[in-house]
Design an enzyme around this catalytic site. Sequence first.
Site, PDB file in Angstrom:
ATOM      1  N   SER A 238       0.851  -1.194   0.000  1.00 21.52           N
ATOM      2  CA  SER A 238       0.000   0.000   0.000  1.00 21.52           C
ATOM      3  C   SER A 238       0.878   1.232   0.000  1.00 21.52           C
ATOM      4  CB  SER A 238      -0.923  -0.013   1.217  1.00 21.52           C
ATOM      5  OG  SER A 238      -0.487   0.934   2.166  1.00 21.52           O
ATOM      6  N   LYS A 239       0.378   2.271  -0.648  1.00 27.90           N
ATOM      7  CA  LYS A 239       1.227   3.454  -0.788  1.00 27.90           C
ATOM      8  C   LYS A 239       1.441   4.154   0.552  1.00 27.90           C
ATOM      9  CE  LYS A 239      -2.341   6.665  -2.236  1.00 27.90           C
ATOM     10  NZ  LYS A 239      -2.920   7.417  -3.304  1.00 27.90           N
ATOM     11  N   ARG A 240       0.567   3.891   1.521  1.00 25.66           N
ATOM     12  CA  ARG A 240       0.764   4.504   2.828  1.00 25.66           C
ATOM     13  C   ARG A 240       1.876   3.802   3.606  1.00 25.66           C
ATOM     14  NH1 ARG A 240      -3.738   2.942   4.349  1.00 25.66           N
ATOM     15  NH2 ARG A 240      -4.669   2.914   2.298  1.00 25.66           N
ATOM     16  N   ARG A 241       1.922   2.485   3.459  1.00 23.29           N
ATOM     17  CA  ARG A 241       2.860   1.691   4.254  1.00 23.29           C
ATOM     18  C   ARG A 241       4.189   1.449   3.546  1.00 23.29           C
ATOM     19  NH1 ARG A 241      -1.257  -2.214   5.738  1.00 23.29           N
ATOM     20  NH2 ARG A 241      -0.922  -2.975   3.637  1.00 23.29           N
ATOM     21  N   ASP A 242       4.111   1.228   2.243  1.00 25.39           N
ATOM     22  CA  ASP A 242       5.267   0.685   1.529  1.00 25.39           C
ATOM     23  C   ASP A 242       5.731   1.622   0.420  1.00 25.39           C
ATOM     24  OD1 ASP A 242       4.984  -1.973   2.865  1.00 25.39           O
ATOM     25  OD2 ASP A 242       3.079  -1.947   1.800  1.00 25.39           O
TER      26      ASP A 242
END
Length: 469
Positions: A238-242
């Site tokens: 996910s763009k938030r996490r990774d």
Amino acid sequence: MTSAPRLRFAPSPTGFFHVGGARTALYNWALAERLGGTFVLRIEDTDESRNSPEWTQGIIDALGWLGINSDSPQFEGPYFQSHNADKHIAAAHRLFEQGNAYWCDLTSEQIQERAKASGKPGYDGFSRDRALGAGIGHVLRFRVPQGLTVVHDLVRGEVQFANETIEDFVLLRGNGSPMFLLANVVDDIDMAITHVVRAEEHLPNTPKQQMIWNALGAQPPLWAHVPVLVNEQRKKLSKRRDKVALEQYKADGILADAMVNYLMTLGWAPHGDTEIVSWSTMVEQFRLESVNHSPAFFDVKKLEAFNGDYIRALSPSDFIAACQPWLTASDVAWTPAQFDVAVFALVAPLIQTRVAVLGEVASMVDFFFLAEAPIDDASWAKAMSSEWARDVLDECAREYATCDWNHDSLKLVLEAIGAKRDLKLGKVQAPLRVAITGRTVGPPLFESIEFLGRDRTLGRIDAALLRLA
Ligand code: GLU
């Protein structure tokens, strides 16, 4: 299928290029190449907040970096979904006229109330036989037939969906705009797509879309849903996490060839015992039927290991050329006047075997160009804390003033200094390395000292002794 295969990549612009999208694009591109088919780029830009020319250019640039060249005869497009709205709407009306779709005026609150009352979630088909016409706020819903929908997926085999689990889904919103499910199929039919190779998260859409294909009298494509990418914790990237943006990996100094090779192996492996193979080998061997069903771990360490291999395989001059953008970046420690490309060419072989990403290069060679060693405080504290550090540097300064100036003798001298104190070379070289390079890790020390030259080396040892005093 008799006509030449037509595959497509249909990203929704998001402002950056997701590595999962890159893998999907490459699978399509490799197949188009092997099958002698066409790769169609279609930008699914119907969400107006996602409609920006820079984003489209970003997609084309990212594809080009991966070798999916828009000038290639195999490449067609880009087409824009938003330009086809009339066709989407016409198809929806045709479905209505054929009896495959009906209008519904229920609000989402009313739908929820009915679901609550009946205990069955979702839309219950309330308007199926109400014979409503189009009207403000009316949505057009597909009339899902009874029975079973079987999707033949080239990756997953036969996937069955009981139609009773699929609600009568929306084709046109209350404001008349087409939904993704419809637009995506109408475009695929219009563009004569034969293979839909896309991310696994679209699999739940597929039975619905296959119904639309059939209702529009078209032969559904060959489907293939490729596995989702997950992080180390086995969670979907996910763009938030990774770190998911292809552009970011490019900026870090991953080589395009390494990225392409690595992405291809996410869910698939070439024959034989190495995964590091050429593009032409991948094209020849890649089969959707051998793509794995299970989620693929996007392993940044493995990507960097691939990249290290690709970097080592470069010729010395290609390596130097590949480093250029990182040597002239705005954040390098040296001024343009301090940088000397001839010196870099000399030291490049020392680091080519040691870097995993090209972004590391500048900080590995900065000490050659700066007036003084760029001392890193943590390295200094670690290397200079021993009681003998000062004494060793002192003796080193004296010996290096007169010894032969080549890496072998520089090493022998330090070894002898260590031996007198019962210290192994690995230990005794730590203070010297920090004095010269500023850090505890870096390129081979004695070769570096040889290149740096006697005067600058002695100057740095003196500076370190001064700092220690
Ligand atoms: N636009 C969709 C997405 O970016 C892809 C749809 C498809 O490939 O069918 O997820």
